[in-house]
Scaffold this motif. Structure first.
Motif, short mmCIF file in Angstrom:
data_model
loop_
_atom_site.label_atom_id
_atom_site.label_comp_id
_atom_site.label_asym_id
_atom_site.label_seq_id
_atom_site.Cartn_x
_atom_site.Cartn_y
_atom_site.Cartn_z
N THR A 101 -16.18 7.38 -24.46
CA THR A 101 -15.44 6.21 -23.96
C THR A 101 -14.39 5.69 -24.95
O THR A 101 -13.42 5.07 -24.55
CB THR A 101 -16.41 5.07 -23.62
OG1 THR A 101 -17.14 4.68 -24.79
CG2 THR A 101 -17.38 5.50 -22.53
N LEU A 168 -21.03 -0.84 -20.61
CA LEU A 168 -20.65 0.18 -19.64
C LEU A 168 -21.54 0.15 -18.40
O LEU A 168 -21.06 0.21 -17.27
CB LEU A 168 -20.71 1.57 -20.29
CG LEU A 168 -19.75 1.80 -21.46
CD1 LEU A 168 -20.07 3.11 -22.16
CD2 LEU A 168 -18.30 1.77 -20.99
N TRP A 318 -15.55 8.97 -17.58
CA TRP A 318 -15.51 7.55 -17.88
C TRP A 318 -14.10 6.97 -17.99
O TRP A 318 -13.90 5.78 -17.79
CB TRP A 318 -16.27 7.27 -19.18
CG TRP A 318 -17.75 7.28 -18.98
CD1 TRP A 318 -18.62 8.29 -19.24
CD2 TRP A 318 -18.55 6.21 -18.45
NE1 TRP A 318 -19.89 7.94 -18.91
CE2 TRP A 318 -19.88 6.66 -18.43
CE3 TRP A 318 -18.26 4.92 -18.01
CZ2 TRP A 318 -20.93 5.87 -17.97
CZ3 TRP A 318 -19.30 4.12 -17.56
CH2 TRP A 318 -20.62 4.60 -17.55
#
Length: 330
Positions: A101, A168, A318
C-alpha cells in the motif's frame, strides 16, 4: 596505463574475494542482526517480528537478533531505514501489507518497494476481526448493521494510523456497509484498543494478533472475522465470517514478509531465506502464531521470488482502493 589497469584489476578481484569471504562467514557470532519493525512496540507486527527473531536464532547459529521499532508515515520510515542500510544481511525488515500500500498511500516515498529490497519470503497471514466497544448495544452482525444505519454521522471508527492494517480494513468495512464513519487515527494499535475498551470510540477492524486476548477477556465485542472460514482458536472459533454474515466478497488477510536491503549478497540472502523456512516450521513459532489467530505461510511464498510476485499482485489490488478513498500518509 597498462600497469595501472593491472593494479586496478587486481584490487577489484581482491575486493570481490573479500566480499565473498564476508558473505560466507555470515552471520558473525559477535555481530547482532537487527529486525526493523515500522510500527510501535507492542503492536501486532511487533509481536510477529519478536516471535520470528526467536525462531530464526537457532538456524542462524544462535546469533543475537534485536528488534528496532521505527514507526511513522504509514510504515515508510522504518522501511526507508532498511532500504538505506548497508546490504550485508545485518539489517532486515518485517513489514505487513503496507509493503503493497505504501507506493500509493505515502506521498513522496523515498524508496521503491519493487526495486530497493531483497524479498526474503512471506511469514504469515493474519485475519482481521470486526470489534466494538463493550457497551455497544448490538450483539451480532445483523444488529450491528442496523445500529450503524440508525446512527449515521455519529460513529467513530478507530485505527492505528493512516496506512495501518486497521485503517485499510476500516476502509473496506465502510465500503461494505455503504456508510461513512468518522476515522479516529492513533499512533499505534495499543492506544486505539485502550480507547475502544474504554468506550471513547465505537468500532475497529484489527488483526487477530492484537484482538484475540481482548475478545477472550470479553473486554470488547466481536462480530466477525475476515477469513474465508472460521478460525480454530478457542477464543475465535464461535465468531462467524463476514461471508456468513452476508458480505460474500469481504475477505481481508494482513500478511507479513521479511526483507533485506537491495544488493545483499546472494549467499547471505539464501542463508536468511533458509533460516526463515526453518523458523516457519518451528513448532513453538507455529503455536504462538496460531494462538493469535495467524496462519503461518507454508506455500510457495516461502521462496523469495514467489513472495515478490505476491506483493506485486497486492500492489495492483490495493492501489485503486486507496486512490478511490483519497487518503494519504504524509
Amino acid at each position: 596505463m597498462t600497469r595501472f589497469l593491472k593494479t586496478f584489476t587486481a584490487a577489484a578481484v581482491l575486493a570481490l574475494v573479500g566480499i565473498g569471504a564476508q558473505a560466507s562467514d555470515f552471520p558473525a557470532k559477535d555481530k547482532p542482526i537487527t529486525i526493523v519493525v515500522p510500527f510501535a512496540a507492542g503492536g501486532p507486527t511487533d509481536r510477529v517480528a519478536r516471535d520470528l527473531a526467536e525462531a530464526m536464532r537457532k538456524p542462524l547459529g544462535g546469533v543475537s537478533i534485536l528488534v528496532d521499532n521505527a514507526a511513522g508515515a504509514g510504515g515508510s520510515i522504518g522501511a526507508n531505514k532498511v532500504a538505506k542500510a548497508a546490504p550485508d544481511g545485518y539489517t532486515l525488515l518485517v513489514h505487513h501489507i503496507g509493503m503493497a500500500t505504501m507506493p500509493t498511500l505515502v506521498r513522496n516515498i523515498p524508496f521503491k518497494v519493487e526495486t530497493d529490497f531483497e524479498y526474503l519470503g512471506g511469514i504469515n497471514d493474519v485475519p482481521m476481526t470486526i470489534i466494538a466497544k463493550p457497551t455497544l448495544p448490538a450483539n451480532n452482525m445483523k444488529e450491528l448493521v442496523a445500529w450503524v444505519a440508525a446512527n449515521k454521522g455519529k460513529i467513530n471508527l478507530g485505527n492505528a494510523g493512516v496506512g495501518s492494517a486497521s485503517h485499510l480494513c476500516g476502509l473496506l468495512f465502510q465500503e461494505a456497509l455503504k456508510t461513512d464513519m468518522t476515522p479516529v487515527p492513533y499512533k499505534g494499535t495499543a492506544p486505539a484498543m485502550t480507547d475502544l475498551i474504554g468506550g471513547q470510540i465505537d468500532l475497529m477492524c484489527d488483526q487477530t494478533t492484537n484482538t484475540t486476548s481482548q475478545i477472550e477477556a470479553k473486554k470488547v465485542k466481536a462480530f466477525a472475522v475476515t477469513s474465508p472460514k472460521r478460525l480454530s482458536t478457542a477464543a475465535l472459533k464461535d465468531i462467524p465470517t463476514m461471508q456468513e454474515s452476508g458480505f460474500k466478497d469481504f475477505q481481508v488477510s494482513i500478511w507479513h514478509g521479511l526483507y533485506a536491503p537491495k544488493g545483499t549478497p546472494a549467499d547471505v540472502a539464501k542463508k536468511l531465506n533458509d533460516a526463515l523456512k526453518v523458523a516457519l516450521k518451528d513448532p513453538d513459532f507455529i503455536k504462538k502464531q496460531e494462538g493469535l489467530g495467524a496462519v503461518v505461510v507454508t506455500d510457495k511464498r516461502m521462496d523469495s521470488a514467489d513472495h515478490k510476485k505476491f506483493v506485486a499482485a497486492e500492489i495492483a489490488k490495493w492501489s485503486p482502493i486507496i486512490k478511490a478513498a483519497g487518503v494519504y500518509a504524509d
